[in-house]
Design an enzyme around this catalytic site. Structure first.
Site, short mmCIF file in Angstrom:
data_model
loop_
_atom_site.label_atom_id
_atom_site.label_comp_id
_atom_site.label_asym_id
_atom_site.label_seq_id
_atom_site.Cartn_x
_atom_site.Cartn_y
_atom_site.Cartn_z
N PRO A 45 36.83 46.64 37.69
CA PRO A 45 37.66 46.06 36.65
C PRO A 45 38.24 44.69 37.02
O PRO A 45 38.31 43.80 36.17
CB PRO A 45 38.77 47.10 36.47
N GLU A 46 38.66 44.52 38.28
CA GLU A 46 39.22 43.23 38.70
C GLU A 46 38.87 42.97 40.16
O GLU A 46 38.76 43.90 40.97
CB GLU A 46 40.75 43.21 38.58
N THR A 47 38.74 41.69 40.49
CA THR A 47 38.66 41.25 41.88
C THR A 47 39.71 40.17 42.08
O THR A 47 39.84 39.26 41.26
CB THR A 47 37.26 40.69 42.20
#
Length: 266
Positions: A45-47
């Site tokens: 979903p996010e980095t």
């Protein structure tokens, strides 16, 4: 130069729950194209990308498709990695510089607390496509700078939602948070978060959404502190404290994977 990357499950005390995020502590600044390529490869979903700047840490967040201006769970994961890697002593506060201003993180035992800006929602009519995509009758609809906020009548209704993600992706917003009173006494409210427009159909646990949900439930319940549950398939617990124009978000984090991007993808 090889680049270390760490995967962390945030807002949980056990692996394979909460919200996964990748974290790269950058020895050198990298361009946006490279930073966008990494989450596309990781498909999380996010980095979060963190680069030290004196006593501060620049932080940027990318989904597999776009850069976003604020992300709670990847910030919590980044703080966890900074302390775990001994880049910063565990008794030191982390100060992040971001597109959303100054963000802080501190550690208390097994919990990490983030100091974020409040993003209260204002009353706003939800687009018809949003309501059709959710197929639900809202108790309330509003909007902040990023997302729509929808309250539904019960936790049971919230848990049964099966959005039309193709239609929802056409709504002009980062995403939509849906919330309801909790049916369990250990939680004050529950929520889910959908963001197909930025490449995440359902976000498992969304820290930044609680910067809106906290002020919303503060008005409804006449209290300032909450324990919230995000009712995704993975699930996660968020402690929320509303402090004027700031919101404190509390969560736990677990490292599940460490690796190296060989040659840093250059």
């Amino acid at each position: 130069m090889d680049q270390t990357i760490t995967q962390v499950d945030a807002f949980t005390d056990r692996p394979f729950a909460g919200n996964p995020a990748a974290v790269c502590i950058l020895p050198l600044r990298r361009d946006a194209a490279w930073m966008q390529a990494v989450p596309r490869e990781m498909n999380l979903p996010e980095t979060a990308f963190v680069h030290r700047k004196g006593d501060y840490f620049d932080i940027r967040w990318f989904t597999p498709t776009v850069e976003v201006d604020l992300c709670g769970h990847a910030t919590l994961a980044a703080a966890h990695v900074l302390w775990e890697s001994e880049t910063l002593a565990p008794d030191r506060e982390v100060i992040f510089l971001s597109h959303s201003g100054l963000l802080k993180a501190r550690k208390e035992s097994d919990w990490i607390y983030l100091d974020f800006p409040a993003t209260p929602a204002s009353d706003a009519s939800a687009p018809s496509d949003l309501i059709r995509a959710l197929d639900v009758a809202p108790v309330y609809h509003g909007k902040n700078a990023f997302d729509y906020l929808i309250e539904v009548e019960s936790e049971a209704i919230l848990r049964r939602l099966k959005p039309n993600f193709g239609l929802l992706a056409t709504v002009p917003a980062r995403g939509v948070m849906v919330t309801a009173p909790s049916e369990r006494p250990e939680y004050d409210f529950v929520s889910r978060f959908f963001a197909p427009a930025v490449g995440v159909d359902e976000d498992p646990v969304t820290g930044s959404a609680h910067c809106t949900l906290g002020p919303y439930w503060q008005r409804k319940l006449a209290k300032d502190e909450f324990v919230a549950y995000q009712a995704s398939a993975r699930g996660g617990v968020v402690r929320v404290k509303v402090r004027g124009d700031r919101v404190e978000l509390g969560g736990q984090a677990v490292t599940v994977l460490r690796g190296v991007i060989v040659g840093s993808g250059a």
